[in-house]
Design a protein around this motif. Sequence first.
Motif, PDB file in Angstrom:
ATOM      1  N   SER A 365       0.811  -1.220   0.000  1.00 13.69           N
ATOM      2  CA  SER A 365       0.000   0.000   0.000  1.00 13.69           C
ATOM      3  C   SER A 365       0.842   1.268   0.000  1.00 13.69           C
ATOM      4  N   THR A 366       2.146   1.143  -0.010  1.00 17.30           N
ATOM      5  CA  THR A 366       3.007   2.327  -0.011  1.00 17.30           C
ATOM      6  C   THR A 366       2.726   3.210  -1.218  1.00 17.30           C
ATOM      7  N   ILE A 367       2.616   2.592  -2.388  1.00 19.29           N
ATOM      8  CA  ILE A 367       2.358   3.374  -3.598  1.00 19.29           C
ATOM      9  C   ILE A 367       1.008   4.083  -3.508  1.00 19.29           C
ATOM     10  N   LEU A 437      -8.887   3.947  -4.340  1.00 23.46           N
ATOM     11  CA  LEU A 437      -9.317   2.875  -3.441  1.00 23.46           C
ATOM     12  C   LEU A 437      -9.384   1.533  -4.151  1.00 23.46           C
ATOM     13  N   ASN A 438      -9.758   1.542  -5.423  1.00 31.57           N
ATOM     14  CA  ASN A 438      -9.754   0.283  -6.180  1.00 31.57           C
ATOM     15  C   ASN A 438      -8.329  -0.201  -6.448  1.00 31.57           C
ATOM     16  N   ILE A 439      -7.409   0.744  -6.640  1.00 34.59           N
ATOM     17  CA  ILE A 439      -5.997   0.358  -6.755  1.00 34.59           C
ATOM     18  C   ILE A 439      -5.532  -0.287  -5.458  1.00 34.59           C
ATOM     19  N   LEU A 440      -5.922   0.290  -4.312  1.00 31.64           N
ATOM     20  CA  LEU A 440      -5.531  -0.264  -3.014  1.00 31.64           C
ATOM     21  C   LEU A 440      -6.109  -1.670  -2.824  1.00 31.64           C
ATOM     22  N   ILE A 441      -7.360  -1.854  -3.220  1.00 31.11           N
ATOM     23  CA  ILE A 441      -7.978  -3.185  -3.105  1.00 31.11           C
ATOM     24  C   ILE A 441      -7.227  -4.204  -3.965  1.00 31.11           C
ATOM     25  N   SER A 442      -6.838  -3.802  -5.160  1.00 26.72           N
ATOM     26  CA  SER A 442      -6.085  -4.702  -6.037  1.00 26.72           C
ATOM     27  C   SER A 442      -4.732  -5.053  -5.439  1.00 26.72           C
ATOM     28  N   LEU A 443      -4.051  -4.072  -4.850  1.00 27.06           N
ATOM     29  CA  LEU A 443      -2.759  -4.328  -4.224  1.00 27.06           C
ATOM     30  C   LEU A 443      -2.911  -5.274  -3.036  1.00 27.06           C
ATOM     31  N   PHE A 444      -3.954  -5.061  -2.222  1.00 28.99           N
ATOM     32  CA  PHE A 444      -4.196  -5.939  -1.082  1.00 28.99           C
ATOM     33  C   PHE A 444      -4.494  -7.363  -1.549  1.00 28.99           C
ATOM     34  N   SER A 445      -5.300  -7.480  -2.586  1.00 30.03           N
ATOM     35  CA  SER A 445      -5.644  -8.803  -3.103  1.00 30.03           C
ATOM     36  C   SER A 445      -4.414  -9.528  -3.632  1.00 30.03           C
ATOM     37  N   SER A 446      -3.556  -8.795  -4.339  1.00 34.24           N
ATOM     38  CA  SER A 446      -2.335  -9.400  -4.879  1.00 34.24           C
ATOM     39  C   SER A 446      -1.408  -9.856  -3.757  1.00 34.24           C
ATOM     40  N   ALA A 447      -1.246  -9.008  -2.733  1.00 31.67           N
ATOM     41  CA  ALA A 447      -0.374  -9.377  -1.615  1.00 31.67           C
ATOM     42  C   ALA A 447      -0.919 -10.584  -0.863  1.00 31.67           C
ATOM     43  N   TYR A 448      -2.216 -10.629  -0.645  1.00 26.07           N
ATOM     44  CA  TYR A 448      -2.825 -11.753   0.067  1.00 26.07           C
ATOM     45  C   TYR A 448      -2.658 -13.050  -0.728  1.00 26.07           C
ATOM     46  N   THR A 449      -2.841 -12.958  -2.039  1.00 24.35           N
ATOM     47  CA  THR A 449      -2.698 -14.147  -2.878  1.00 24.35           C
ATOM     48  C   THR A 449      -1.271 -14.657  -2.870  1.00 24.35           C
TER      49      THR A 449
END
Length: 614
Positions: A365-367, A437-449
Amino acid sequence: MSSRLVDGVEEQVALLPEDIVKPSPETVTKLVKRLRALTLTLLPLEVDVDALTEPASYIITREVINAYSKAAGDFSAVLPYALLLARQSFIWDAGVNTADYEENIARAKACEVIARRLVHAVPQEQIHAIISTRYSYIEPDGDESIKSSALETAIDHDCTYFLASSEAQHVVNKLWRGDWVQKSNGRHSDISFVPYRALQDASSLGRLDASRLSVPRYQNWFRICVWFFYLFVYSQTVQEPLEQALDPHHSFSAWEVILYGMAFAFGLEDIQRIYKTLRYMTYRAFTFWNFVSVITTALLLTAFSFRLQGLITPEEDDSNGFKLISFQVLACVSPLIWMRLITVVDGFKYIGTMQICVSRMLQESTIFFILLSIIGIGFLQGMYALDAADGNTEHGILVIHTLIQALLNAPDFSKPATTFALVMFYLWNVATAIILLNILISLFSSAYTDVTDAAEEEFLTYFAGKTIAMIRAPDNYVYPAPFNLIELVIAPLEYVISAKAYARINRAIMTVIFFVPIVIIALFESYLDVTTNKFMRSMFQAAEEGEEEDPINRDPQVDEDGKTICKVQFEELTRAFPDLSQTREAPIMAEVQRLKQQMERLMKKLDELPGRAQ
């Protein structure tokens, strides 16, 4: 140099632990450069990283492993450490030279894979010495690096593939249980790991040793108990205003004294941990929880300062105000203290994995926060300028609140007073609620995966880092917080009395203070530890390693009324099994080579027939 056959290929085997030759930093540096040259020759072009980690890789074959094992000559024990250093140099190259990023990432992975395969070829009794022996090298600026081992280097540089190996985890578990303990060599803060001398004594009295508190497993148990007590004390302290009825000059209660005393002890522990991280490790060892610890300590120190100021202020109103602020700041610490409970119980796999997910999400989420900060400054300045266009700036704080509320999905479109401000407010909502916020959700999803797809490897890597962090820096006498305050009083004696007298004083004090934990540890190791108690081992430990090679298990002798199991011997049964260490193409190529040789012999015989020459 001793050698043995591994899968039909002769490979060098590292020297015995007592014969390990520690090369100079210059020699290690030259070896790293040679390994880099080998890797550049092995992978001159870009390859698929997954092809390197396959058990039957067509790139990292037996012959390649054998070649690398011979590359160090008389210093074969340094190979895993040097390969991990070479890996890090390729990671650095990948970051500097973007055009060759994929090629250098593949080379870095190849170094890590080869290091793991080499350790796998080492006999069981030598693995610990190969992985934990410490070396140093010459840094690019010409200075000598801090001594580090292959295990520590893998942890510092997040070598997940290497740390997830059974060999690395074997060493980590030995250190976690205290089968191996650290020993200070007395020079340059150097330490080594040696077998715990009391392991052969199965009696409880023989295990009454205060030094066992330095074992990571027991440190972790002690921290869990202390932290639950700390939470109880904090819960009692935040209830003090109800009992004191905001009496401005009410002195510190017993709960407050215990709370701030423990907070001071934990603060000293955090300072010591930060110092050790900078002195013996690397900045990569800093995590999100280090910042949480610093913020928690800072808030507790602030609350204590206001509380003290309230006691020494003579005016009742000012004293009451300072006391009120003190408890308000103390109340704000609650989420952070309960959050840190996660770091105390992260030894459990599920909690540890979820913590890794959260940490990775925050990194990803830094970016988002960088983009949010830049865009937020632009919109804040624009809306402030629109508010000040009429020469009046009474709504500066209101602008900030409006933008933050919109970011948190609670926009108030009645706040903008002008058309231009309303349009800009619309754009702010689009930029944040729809895009960022959608970018943040995508980053979170990628990290979790990424974490959950490799949950086992990620947790083993984290567990290794947790274990080594507890014993990495030399510390002969471990006083866990909050008892490190006692060590603070005793420490000056080290420079006044002899080393033996200082050791006796520390052992005596630790035995008295930690008598109950020491007795519990001794009883556990004598009767409940699966590594020492046969009954517990039979209940909880997995099958013994190497049992598949026992002739008794391969061909058991049974005779019941003339009937037996072993009508066909084990070797004959396994003769038709496929060799999974080879690629699918290897048997075909071997068969083609065999047919080629037969054809050559046939042609040679045909040429030798009479009249063939005519």
